[in-house]
Write a protein that holds these residues in place. Structure first.
Motif, PDB file in Angstrom:
ATOM      1  N   ASN A  70       0.853  -1.191   0.000  1.00 25.24           N
ATOM      2  CA  ASN A  70       0.000   0.000   0.000  1.00 25.24           C
ATOM      3  C   ASN A  70       0.893   1.247   0.000  1.00 25.24           C
ATOM      4  O   ASN A  70       1.383   1.677   1.035  1.00 25.24           O
ATOM      5  CB  ASN A  70      -0.914   0.003   1.226  1.00 25.24           C
ATOM      6  CG  ASN A  70      -1.936   1.129   1.167  1.00 25.24           C
ATOM      7  OD1 ASN A  70      -1.803   2.062   0.388  1.00 25.24           O
ATOM      8  ND2 ASN A  70      -2.969   1.023   1.998  1.00 25.24           N
ATOM      9  N   GLN A  71       1.097   1.809  -1.174  1.00 19.61           N
ATOM     10  CA  GLN A  71       2.010   2.939  -1.335  1.00 19.61           C
ATOM     11  C   GLN A  71       1.478   4.228  -0.711  1.00 19.61           C
ATOM     12  O   GLN A  71       2.234   5.164  -0.486  1.00 19.61           O
ATOM     13  CB  GLN A  71       2.264   3.184  -2.832  1.00 19.61           C
ATOM     14  CG  GLN A  71       2.881   2.010  -3.564  1.00 19.61           C
ATOM     15  CD  GLN A  71       4.358   1.830  -3.225  1.00 19.61           C
ATOM     16  OE1 GLN A  71       4.997   2.746  -2.766  1.00 19.61           O
ATOM     17  NE2 GLN A  71       4.869   0.627  -3.452  1.00 19.61           N
ATOM     18  N   LYS A  72       0.194   4.288  -0.465  1.00 17.78           N
ATOM     19  CA  LYS A  72      -0.415   5.521   0.037  1.00 17.78           C
ATOM     20  C   LYS A  72      -0.681   5.506   1.541  1.00 17.78           C
ATOM     21  O   LYS A  72      -1.211   6.457   2.089  1.00 17.78           O
ATOM     22  CB  LYS A  72      -1.747   5.774  -0.702  1.00 17.78           C
ATOM     23  CG  LYS A  72      -1.590   6.005  -2.202  1.00 17.78           C
ATOM     24  CD  LYS A  72      -0.754   7.256  -2.476  1.00 17.78           C
ATOM     25  CE  LYS A  72      -0.614   7.527  -3.962  1.00 17.78           C
ATOM     26  NZ  LYS A  72       0.243   8.711  -4.222  1.00 17.78           N
ATOM     27  N   ASP A  73      -0.287   4.420   2.203  1.00 15.25           N
ATOM     28  CA  ASP A  73      -0.573   4.294   3.633  1.00 15.25           C
ATOM     29  C   ASP A  73       0.445   5.061   4.477  1.00 15.25           C
ATOM     30  O   ASP A  73       1.572   5.291   4.039  1.00 15.25           O
ATOM     31  CB  ASP A  73      -0.540   2.813   4.021  1.00 15.25           C
ATOM     32  CG  ASP A  73      -0.703   2.616   5.511  1.00 15.25           C
ATOM     33  OD1 ASP A  73      -1.826   2.781   5.998  1.00 15.25           O
ATOM     34  OD2 ASP A  73       0.312   2.348   6.167  1.00 15.25           O
ATOM     35  N   THR A  74       0.040   5.475   5.664  1.00 19.12           N
ATOM     36  CA  THR A  74       0.944   6.155   6.582  1.00 19.12           C
ATOM     37  C   THR A  74       1.366   5.268   7.753  1.00 19.12           C
ATOM     38  O   THR A  74       2.398   5.525   8.373  1.00 19.12           O
ATOM     39  CB  THR A  74       0.287   7.429   7.149  1.00 19.12           C
ATOM     40  OG1 THR A  74      -0.947   7.074   7.786  1.00 19.12           O
ATOM     41  CG2 THR A  74       0.033   8.437   6.059  1.00 19.12           C
ATOM     42  N   LEU A  75       0.586   4.217   8.024  1.00 20.07           N
ATOM     43  CA  LEU A  75       0.863   3.387   9.196  1.00 20.07           C
ATOM     44  C   LEU A  75       2.175   2.621   9.052  1.00 20.07           C
ATOM     45  O   LEU A  75       3.063   2.712   9.910  1.00 20.07           O
ATOM     46  CB  LEU A  75      -0.291   2.409   9.416  1.00 20.07           C
ATOM     47  CG  LEU A  75      -0.282   1.634  10.735  1.00 20.07           C
ATOM     48  CD1 LEU A  75      -0.435   2.595  11.908  1.00 20.07           C
ATOM     49  CD2 LEU A  75      -1.398   0.595  10.757  1.00 20.07           C
ATOM     50  N   ALA A  76       2.332   1.885   7.952  1.00 17.02           N
ATOM     51  CA  ALA A  76       3.550   1.084   7.771  1.00 17.02           C
ATOM     52  C   ALA A  76       4.775   1.966   7.590  1.00 17.02           C
ATOM     53  O   ALA A  76       5.872   1.637   8.062  1.00 17.02           O
ATOM     54  CB  ALA A  76       3.383   0.156   6.564  1.00 17.02           C
TER      55      ALA A  76
END
Length: 486
Positions: free
Chosen positions: A148-154
């Motif tokens: 997921n390129q748009k996630d902030t969590l990872a």
């Protein structure tokens, strides 16, 4: 500073988003173990492992193990990822197009809506982090970022793990992804700026902090760090502007005002050093001639004194022609006059040489540069005192403001005393006592600030300075110098 600000954030994360009850259903775990054994065995079977359906089933099994039964396999998400890739590889139509299973697997690998592989990696990454397996945690978080390129969590947790492993480049990359994807946590912007600062990449650090301030306009830590980095990068003037803005926005914040005073104090010291350097530079020419002329005048003053002594002793000898001591005194004075006469001849040559040397210098340019440095010195001095006193208006017991103001006046007195020390006999007779009075006045001005600083905080540095100061004032009193306070 907040070097380890991320640790608590990750420990709070836990597995709340994915956890079940305290004990996972034993039957479910036993089922996972049994299904895993069968899947692992079939993976080595050439016939079974040639089918995309097998790999899709294996991918889903390991994905569920990661989400619900990590005790069966703490890295199950990795196996699920490889299985999904195998589906994409095998499920191709005769026309070379992706089949139904391939499309489903590709959607999972791309973090499509409703898919869970991303969550599986984040969950197992968090578990590894809490087990202090930082390298394993980082591997999981990086894989999640790939899904997921748009996630902030990872990206947030990947940066945390990388920072703990001192993998600065990886940490920067992860935190940059976090900020680019709309992450707003000010501590991330702060930490990322620190990483850039550690590389002396001050412009990037400032840029990062400013991005954080867009997300959190009122954050005091980010604003203060902008000032710190501007100072570290030598941009003192800009740092002062930023701190003045902070002080204006929060006028009751004593620390901001004290910090501003300290900045001006530092600027004053820098300007004072510059004035000394420029004065010394100018002294190589025109000022050297002036110094030589002063020395020459001092020697000529001695001749006048010696002539007076010769006249006085000669008159006494006429009255006491057999007095051997008077004859010895006359011989000593005559010898000293001869030495001064020879020194005068030498100094006259030095004056002429210095005057010739000064002709080749840009005297006007040097004087202009020196005047500018002195103007900056005075401005910084005035601003430092103004802000120290402003801080004391807010908090009359602020130790830093009291102590630093005492040191400021003490140092001013020391500098002014240097003028007296450099005076020749004629200059001292003309104005030495008056300047000494001003020196005493500045020392005296420092005293109450050291006394109040000690009352505010019992620190050895303030006590030592007060002891030295009292000793100096006693010396002035013994000499009968009247202190002139300005």
């Amino acid at each position: 500073m907040k070097k380890l600000f991320f640790v608590s954030a990750l420990s709070l994360f836990g597995c709340a988003a994915f956890a079940q009850d305290a004990a996972v259903n034993k039957a479910l775990v036993d089922g996972f173990r049994k299904d895993k054994e069968k899947s692992d065995k079939d993976a080595t079977d050439p016939k079974a492992s040639a089918k995309a359906a097998f790999w899709l089933e294996r991918a889903k099994l390991y994905e569920n193990i990661a989400l619900q039964g990590s005790e069966v396999d703490s890295s199950a998400a990795k196996t699920a990822l490889e299985a999904y890739k195998k589906v994409v590889e095998l499920d191709v139509t005769k026309k070379g197009e992706p089949g139904k299973s391939s499309k489903e697997a590709s959607n999972v690998l791309a973090g499509g809506e409703g898919t869970q592989l991303f969550n599986a990696f984040v969950k197992q990454g968090a578990e590894k982090y809490q087990a202090k397996n930082l390298a394993g945690a980082l591997e999981m978080f990086e894989a999640a970022q790939g899904i997921n390129q748009k996630d902030t969590l990872a990206s947030l947790y990947g940066g945390i793990a990388a920072q703990q492993l001192d993998k600065k480049d990886v940490a920067k990359s992860s935190f940059e992804k976090y900020t680019a994807n709309g992450g707003k946590d000010p501590s991330v912007f702060y930490g990322l700026a620190q990483l850039y600062r550690s590389e002396n990449n001050f412009d990037k650090a400032i840029e990062t902090l400013n991005k954080g301030l867009v997300q959190s306009p009122g954050n005091k830590d980010l604003k203060a760090e902008v000032v710190n980095i501007l100072l570290a990068s030598g941009k003192e003037d800009q740092a002062i502007k930023e701190l003045e803005a902070l002080a204006a926005a929060d006028p009751k914040n004593t620390q901001n005002v004290v910090n501003l005073a300290i900045l001006y104090d530092n600027m004053y010291r820098t300007a004072t050093d510059k004035v000394k350097q420029l004065s010394a530079k100018a002294g190589a020419g025109a000022n050297a001639a002036g110094a030589a002329e002063k020395n020459l005048a001092a020697e000529k003053d001695k001749i006048a004194v010696y002539d007076g002594e010769v006249k006085r002793i000669s008159a006494l000898i006429k009255k006491q022609p057999k007095n051997a001591d008077l004859k010895r005194q006359l011989a000593d004075v005559t010898a000293k006059k001869k030495e001064s006469t020879e020194a005068i001849a030498k100094l006259e040559g030095e004056v002429k040489a210095a005057q010739e040397a000064s002709k080749g210098q840009d005297v006007a340019g040097a004087q202009k540069e020196l005047a500018e440095a002195k103007a900056k010195q005075k401005e910084a001095s005035d601003k430092a005192i103004e802000n120290y006193k402003k801080a004391l208006e807010i908090d009359a017991t602020n130790y830093d403001a009291l102590y630093n103001l005492g040191v400021f006046y003490f140092n001013e007195a020391v500098q002014l005393k240097g003028e007296v020390d450099n005076m020749n006999m004629t200059e001292y007779q003309q104005r030495g006592k008056e300047v000494e009075g001003r020196v005493c006045g500045k020392f005296k001005k420092a005293k109450p600030y050291f006394e109040k600083a000690i009352q505010a905080k019992d620190e050895a540095e303030a006590k030592d300075n007060l002891t030295n100061l009292n000793g100096v004032l006693e010396q002035f009193a013994a000499k009968g110098v009247a202190c002139i306070e300005e």
